[in-house]
Design a protein around this motif. Sequence first.
Motif, short mmCIF file in Angstrom:
data_model
loop_
_atom_site.label_atom_id
_atom_site.label_comp_id
_atom_site.label_asym_id
_atom_site.label_seq_id
_atom_site.Cartn_x
_atom_site.Cartn_y
_atom_site.Cartn_z
N SER A 1 26.05 14.94 16.77
CA SER A 1 24.72 15.75 16.94
C SER A 1 25.20 16.88 17.95
CB SER A 1 23.50 14.99 17.40
OG SER A 1 24.03 14.30 18.66
N GLU A 2 24.46 17.93 18.03
CA GLU A 2 24.73 18.97 19.14
C GLU A 2 24.82 18.44 20.40
OE1 GLU A 2 21.84 22.41 20.60
OE2 GLU A 2 21.31 21.63 18.65
N ILE A 3 25.78 19.18 20.81
CA ILE A 3 26.29 18.66 22.26
C ILE A 3 26.59 20.07 23.14
CG2 ILE A 3 28.77 18.44 21.73
CD1 ILE A 3 28.99 15.92 23.50
N SER A 4 26.32 19.85 24.30
CA SER A 4 26.75 21.06 25.23
C SER A 4 28.27 21.02 25.61
CB SER A 4 25.85 20.97 26.69
OG SER A 4 26.30 20.20 27.54
N ILE A 5 28.68 22.24 25.97
CA ILE A 5 30.39 22.29 26.16
C ILE A 5 30.51 21.62 27.47
CG2 ILE A 5 31.96 23.98 27.05
CD1 ILE A 5 30.90 26.10 25.07
N TYR A 6 29.51 21.36 28.49
CA TYR A 6 29.60 20.76 29.66
C TYR A 6 29.79 19.30 29.31
CZ TYR A 6 28.45 18.86 34.16
OH TYR A 6 28.72 18.13 35.47
N ASP A 7 28.90 18.85 28.73
CA ASP A 7 28.85 17.33 28.37
C ASP A 7 30.06 17.01 27.69
OD1 ASP A 7 26.42 17.03 29.60
OD2 ASP A 7 25.25 17.07 27.81
N VAL A 8 30.77 17.95 26.59
CA VAL A 8 31.78 17.45 25.87
C VAL A 8 32.87 17.24 26.65
CG1 VAL A 8 32.53 19.35 24.82
CG2 VAL A 8 32.68 17.41 23.67
N ILE A 9 33.30 18.25 27.72
CA ILE A 9 34.21 18.26 28.51
C ILE A 9 34.09 17.19 29.60
CG2 ILE A 9 35.40 19.50 30.21
CD1 ILE A 9 35.11 21.93 28.64
N ARG A 10 33.19 16.95 30.10
CA ARG A 10 32.78 15.67 30.96
C ARG A 10 33.26 14.35 30.16
NH1 ARG A 10 32.71 16.46 36.35
NH2 ARG A 10 31.42 14.54 36.42
N LYS A 11 32.75 14.15 28.76
CA LYS A 11 32.98 13.04 28.09
C LYS A 11 34.40 12.91 27.67
CE LYS A 11 30.79 10.25 24.75
NZ LYS A 11 29.38 10.25 23.77
N TYR A 12 35.00 14.12 27.47
CA TYR A 12 36.56 13.92 26.92
C TYR A 12 37.47 15.09 27.87
CZ TYR A 12 33.83 12.43 22.79
OH TYR A 12 33.31 11.65 21.94
N PRO A 13 37.76 14.21 28.89
CA PRO A 13 38.49 15.05 29.94
C PRO A 13 39.89 15.93 29.47
CG PRO A 13 38.10 12.61 30.77
CD PRO A 13 37.35 12.90 29.47
N ALA A 14 40.34 15.21 28.46
CA ALA A 14 41.65 15.85 28.19
C ALA A 14 41.43 17.36 27.63
CB ALA A 14 42.04 15.09 26.95
N LEU A 15 40.18 17.58 27.29
CA LEU A 15 40.03 19.18 27.04
C LEU A 15 40.09 19.94 28.19
CD1 LEU A 15 36.76 18.41 24.87
CD2 LEU A 15 38.90 19.19 23.93
N GLN A 16 39.95 19.39 29.30
CA GLN A 16 40.27 20.24 30.57
C GLN A 16 41.72 20.40 30.91
OE1 GLN A 16 37.50 19.18 33.67
NE2 GLN A 16 38.67 20.49 35.29
N ASP A 17 42.54 19.76 30.31
CA ASP A 17 44.00 19.54 30.61
C ASP A 17 44.54 20.96 31.04
OD1 ASP A 17 43.85 16.98 30.69
OD2 ASP A 17 45.07 16.62 28.76
N GLY A 18 45.21 21.28 32.03
CA GLY A 18 45.68 22.58 32.24
C GLY A 18 44.89 23.71 32.80
N TYR A 19 43.58 23.40 32.70
CA TYR A 19 42.73 24.36 33.36
C TYR A 19 42.38 23.97 34.78
CZ TYR A 19 42.00 26.16 28.75
OH TYR A 19 42.18 26.70 27.45
N PRO A 20 42.26 24.96 35.89
CA PRO A 20 42.10 24.79 37.26
C PRO A 20 40.69 24.04 37.46
CG PRO A 20 42.24 27.12 36.66
CD PRO A 20 42.34 26.27 35.52
#
Length: 199
Positions: free
Chosen positions: A78-97
Motif C-alpha cells: 500500500s501507499e507509503i511515505s518516502i520517509y517511512d520506506v527509507i527508515r524501514k529499508y536503510p539500504a536505500l540511504q547507502d551513500g547519502y550523508p
Amino acid sequence: SLFSEISYIQHYKDKTRFIDFTTDYKVALFFACRDIMNRKEEDAEKDGAVFIVPYAPHQSNWKTSKMLVNLLSINEDSEISIYDVIRKYPALQDGYPSLASACSALKSFLENGFMVLPDEQDKENNLRIQRQKGCFYVCGMEICRNTPSPESTTFKPFSISTPWLKTEKVKKIIIPYSVKKEIMDVLSKENITEEFLLS
C-alpha cells in the motif's frame, strides 16, 4: 555487477520496471521493424516506432542506481511515505550523508525514473548488451501525495510512472510498414540481424 543483475531480472525473471533502450539508432530501427519477419496475420501491416529520449546517464555502480534497484526489495502493498520506506529499508540511504538528502534523491527518481548504462566490465561479460549497445530506463513510481517536503511525499510501490513519454523532449518517429522491409535489408547488409543481436 548491479547492471548484470538488472539485465538478468529483465530478461529471465518476472515483469520489471525496466525498459530496454539502446544508444545505437540502427539497433533501435531493427527492433522497430523486426516484426515484418513475423508471419502472424494480426501483426501484418503494422507501423513501428522509435523513441528518442534525452537522458543524463547513470553508471550502474553509482549510489543513485543502487537506490532505485534496492526499491525492488521492498515488500509493501500500500501507499507509503518516502520517509517511512527509507527508515524501514536503510539500504536505500547507502551513500547519502543524511536521511533528508536520501529522501530528496528518492523523490526525484520516483517522479522521473532514470537511465542506467552498463560499465566496461558489463559490456565485456555480456555479448548481447555489447552488441545491442543496451541500457535500461528504470521507471519511476506513482506519486500519491506530493508535498513540498520529500519526507512526507507518499508513493505506491510496484506502480509504474513514465512521465518522460508526455514531454516535448521525447521524440517519437513512426516507421511506416511500407518501408520496414527495406530498412531490414539495409540493416542486414551491416550485420544488424536477429542472429547477431540476440545470440
